[in-house]
Enzyme design. Structure first.
Site, PDB file in Angstrom:
ATOM      1  CG  ASP A   1     -33.379 173.408  40.657  1.00 25.21           C
ATOM      2  OD1 ASP A   1     -32.358 173.237  39.980  1.00 25.21           O
ATOM      3  OD2 ASP A   1     -34.367 172.659  40.601  1.00 25.21           O
TER       4      ASP A   1
ATOM      5  N   GLY B   1     -30.108 178.531  43.157  1.00 25.55           N
ATOM      6  CA  GLY B   1     -29.367 179.633  42.529  1.00 25.55           C
ATOM      7  C   GLY B   1     -27.879 179.550  42.855  1.00 25.55           C
ATOM      8  CE  LYS B   2     -26.127 173.740  44.118  1.00 21.47           C
ATOM      9  NZ  LYS B   2     -27.542 173.488  44.008  1.00 21.47           N
ATOM     10  N   GLY B   3     -25.506 178.208  41.143  1.00 23.02           N
ATOM     11  CA  GLY B   3     -24.630 178.425  39.988  1.00 23.02           C
ATOM     12  C   GLY B   3     -24.082 179.836  39.993  1.00 23.02           C
ATOM     13  CE  LYS B   4     -26.037 186.629  41.454  1.00 23.28           C
ATOM     14  NZ  LYS B   4     -26.910 187.767  41.496  1.00 23.28           N
TER      15      LYS B   4
ATOM     16  N   GLY C   1     -28.046 171.286  37.458  1.00 20.88           N
ATOM     17  CA  GLY C   1     -28.141 172.315  36.420  1.00 20.88           C
ATOM     18  C   GLY C   1     -27.767 173.637  37.039  1.00 20.88           C
ATOM     19  CG  HIS C   2     -24.756 174.477  39.043  1.00 18.14           C
ATOM     20  ND1 HIS C   2     -23.617 173.960  39.591  1.00 18.14           N
ATOM     21  CD2 HIS C   2     -25.762 174.094  39.851  1.00 18.14           C
ATOM     22  CE1 HIS C   2     -23.929 173.291  40.681  1.00 18.14           C
ATOM     23  NE2 HIS C   2     -25.225 173.361  40.867  1.00 18.14           N
TER      24      HIS C   2
ATOM     25  NE  ARG D   1     -19.406 145.355  47.333  1.00 14.77           N
ATOM     26  CZ  ARG D   1     -19.646 144.452  48.267  1.00 14.77           C
ATOM     27  NH1 ARG D   1     -18.696 144.100  49.093  1.00 14.77           N
ATOM     28  NH2 ARG D   1     -20.835 143.913  48.376  1.00 14.77           N
TER      29      ARG D   1
ATOM     30  CD  GLN E   1     -27.552 166.429  42.487  1.00 20.46           C
ATOM     31  OE1 GLN E   1     -26.572 166.075  43.115  1.00 20.46           O
ATOM     32  NE2 GLN E   1     -27.502 166.658  41.195  1.00 20.46           N
TER      33      GLN E   1
ATOM     34  NE  ARG F   1     -38.289 167.256  36.146  1.00 28.86           N
ATOM     35  CZ  ARG F   1     -37.936 166.362  37.056  1.00 28.86           C
ATOM     36  NH1 ARG F   1     -38.789 165.412  37.406  1.00 28.86           N
ATOM     37  NH2 ARG F   1     -36.769 166.403  37.639  1.00 28.86           N
TER      38      ARG F   1
ATOM     39  CB  SER G   1     -28.636 186.792  44.717  1.00 29.45           C
ATOM     40  OG  SER G   1     -29.024 186.843  43.386  1.00 29.45           O
ATOM     41  CB  THR G   2     -31.032 192.122  44.346  1.00 28.56           C
ATOM     42  OG1 THR G   2     -29.773 192.627  43.864  1.00 28.56           O
ATOM     43  CG2 THR G   2     -31.063 192.185  45.853  1.00 28.56           C
ATOM     44  N   GLY G   3     -30.932 189.690  41.623  1.00 26.68           N
ATOM     45  CA  GLY G   3     -31.137 189.604  40.175  1.00 26.68           C
ATOM     46  C   GLY G   3     -30.213 188.549  39.612  1.00 26.68           C
TER      47      GLY G   3
HETATM   48  P1  IMP Z   1     -31.956 161.886  40.132  1.00 29.46           P
HETATM   49  O1  IMP Z   1     -30.870 162.643  40.813  1.00 29.46           O
HETATM   50  O2  IMP Z   1     -31.990 162.105  38.638  1.00 29.46           O
HETATM   51  O3  IMP Z   1     -31.955 160.436  40.509  1.00 29.46           O
HETATM   52  O4  IMP Z   1     -33.371 162.463  40.650  1.00 29.46           O
HETATM   53  C1  IMP Z   1     -33.804 162.305  42.003  1.00 29.46           C
HETATM   54  C2  IMP Z   1     -34.528 163.538  42.492  1.00 29.46           C
HETATM   55  O5  IMP Z   1     -33.592 164.593  42.634  1.00 29.46           O
HETATM   56  C3  IMP Z   1     -35.613 164.070  41.542  1.00 29.46           C
HETATM   57  O6  IMP Z   1     -36.656 164.624  42.317  1.00 29.46           O
HETATM   58  C4  IMP Z   1     -34.896 165.170  40.784  1.00 29.46           C
HETATM   59  O7  IMP Z   1     -35.797 166.145  40.291  1.00 29.46           O
HETATM   60  C5  IMP Z   1     -34.019 165.737  41.884  1.00 29.46           C
HETATM   61  N1  IMP Z   1     -32.809 166.384  41.383  1.00 29.46           N
HETATM   62  C6  IMP Z   1     -31.699 165.797  40.930  1.00 29.46           C
HETATM   63  N2  IMP Z   1     -30.776 166.718  40.617  1.00 29.46           N
HETATM   64  C7  IMP Z   1     -31.308 167.912  40.886  1.00 29.46           C
HETATM   65  C8  IMP Z   1     -30.826 169.268  40.791  1.00 29.46           C
HETATM   66  O8  IMP Z   1     -29.680 169.553  40.445  1.00 29.46           O
HETATM   67  N3  IMP Z   1     -31.702 170.240  41.179  1.00 29.46           N
HETATM   68  C9  IMP Z   1     -32.930 169.952  41.645  1.00 29.46           C
HETATM   69  N4  IMP Z   1     -33.415 168.731  41.761  1.00 29.46           N
HETATM   70  C10 IMP Z   1     -32.622 167.714  41.375  1.00 29.46           C
END
Ligand code: IMP
Length: 442
Positions: free
Chosen positions: A16, A18-21, A43-44, A146, A227, A306, A416-418
């Protein structure tokens, strides 16, 4: 020798950042954007001309006409999540067919993976990780055991039927015995996934071959991390991690590109730090200031909604992240979120059992003993929103960035400023690097 026209871009902390942007902004410099790990737990968020796109599985590159998107072998693919994103992109008028490819060797997430995960997360005696409940961990467990289903096997209906029958028998028995879970129906699951299989098929190919051929042809590739480095299964804050190799090394394993082909590594960090889910967070803020950062930064998870935990910049952690990833460049996002602060503490080292150290503990007890040591910098207390020239930033904002650069050992390439594509500055030395690693800006 093939030119290394490639870069790995990844989150420096817990995702999280801000990679998506940033991937979206940089993708104009690359012919291909490839995902190498994780699944639709990522989530991007990308905002283009005020319109918001949230991608979980498909690489952001597809938002640029002509840029190929690749889902590599290191990814776990939920066919339904994939097809829903394809549908959303097509409805938005974005070209997907012929521009998006899925590895035949990627692993498939099936409904029993989610069933097992949901039951296990809430079972007594298990450490609650706070996962995204997408079945990611159990799908990777099957891969390593496997016992997984690969995309190539999803396409073969007879294999798919047998796999689902056997797996359901095993998973239903385990989930019922351990967690009292109701069984899943293999017949219904097969019928559903056979349909998905036909719809996924046109996108499936040997993506390692595609990527290596593209590089030989002189095309440039961006490897898009998901992640964040500290959620890596080996190097992260175990067990509060995800189940894949989210560090830069994962790009090699998760796509089939050799390590000698990686041109550079770019780490994305916010000007502060956030985390969703459970796990250690040395500089976490619990009071009003943390609330203020969450409010100003709109810190809610893109995948699960969340609230994100917020805290100050943690330099020991960033140095560690830069070390395990070989990060050469940093991109600092959400600079404008700090605009209203009079003072900005930055953690420069840790005190563990009275001893000042820069080492990152390997275990949870070590993390619990950390007392962050802060240096307080003066806030600039004025708006940086939308500034695209480093020299136009308030002097104190420049000082803040220079401090992070000096202390972290990686060069700052972008700020990045916005939230919009245009609210981004590229520093001259990074622009020169991009000229050699990517293609000319259009
Ligand atoms: P999982 O990847 O769903 O197994 O979650 C394991 C941990 O990684 C949890 O703390 C999630 O909130 C965190 N997590 C998984 N994917 C992301 C992401 O893209 N951004 C931020 N946290 C993530």
């Amino acid at each position: 020798m093939t030119q290394r026209k490639s870069a790995v871009i990844l989150g420096a902390q817990w995702g999280d950042e801000g990679k998506g942007k940033i991937v979206d902004v940089l993708s104009e410099r690359f012919n291909v954007v490839a995902r190498y790990a994780g699944g639709h737990n990522a989530g991007h968020t990308v905002i283009i001309s005020g319109k918001k796109y949230v991608l979980h599985l498909i690489p952001c590159g597809v938002l640029r006409p002509g840029c190929l998107g690749v889902i590599g072998n290191g990814v776990v693919l939920d066919p339904l999540a994939f097809l829903n994103e394809v549908k959303m992109l097509k409805e938005t008028g974005l070209p997907v067919d012929g521009q998006l490819f899925v590895s035949d060797r990627a692993q498939v997430i099936l409904p029993y993976h989610r069933m097992i995960e949901l039951a296990a997360e809430n079972a007594p005696g298990r450490t609650k990780i706070g996962t995204t409940s997408r079945g990611i961990g159990p799908a990777y467990e099957d891969k390593m055991h496997r016992n997984g289903l690969r995309v190539i096997d999803l396409l073969n209906h007879s294999l798919l039927r047998t796999h689902i029958q056997n797996a359901c028998h095993e998973k239903n028995t385990i989930a019922h015995a351990l967690f009292g879970t109701e069984p899943l129906d293999p017949k219904q699951m097969y019928e559903e996934y056979a349909r998905y299989s036909d719809q996924v098929a046109p996108y499936v190919t040997d993506t390692a071959e595609l990527l290596n051929r593209s590089m030989k042809e002189g095309k440039s590739i961006m490897f898009e991390g998901a992640q964040g480095a500290l959620l890596d299964i080996d190097h992260g804050t175990y067990p509060f991690v995800t189940s894949s190799s989210s560090t830069a090394g994962g790009a090699v394993i998760g796509t089939g590109i050799g390590p000698t082909m990686i041109g550079t590594v770019i780490g994305v960090t916010k000007a502060y730090v956030t985390r969703v889910g459970e796990g250690p967070f040395p500089t976490e803020l619990h009071g009003e200031v943390g609330e203020e950062l969450r409010r100003r930064g709109q810190e809610y998870g893109a995948s699960t909604g969340r609230p994100r935990r917020c805290g100050w910049m943690d330099l020991p952690l960033l140095r560690y992240s830069n070390m395990i990833n070989g990060t050469e460049w940093l991109v600092v996002t959400k600079m404008d979120v700090l605009d209203t602060l009079e003072e900005i503490p930055v953690c420069t080292s840790y005190k563990i059992n009275g001893k000042v150290t820069d080492m990152i503990p390997a275990d949870m007890r070590g993390f619990e003993s950390i007392e962050p040591v802060y240096t307080t910098l003066k806030g600039w207390n004025s708006s940086t929103e939308g500034i695209t020239d480093f020299e136009k930033l308030p002097k104190l904002a420049q000082d803040y960035l220079n401090f992070i650069e000096k202390e972290s050992g990686a060069k700052i390439g972008m700020v990045s400023t916005g939230p919009d594509r245009d609210q981004t500055m590229t520093l001259p030395s990074f622009a020169t690097t991009l000229d050699t690693l990517g293609k000319a800006a259009s």
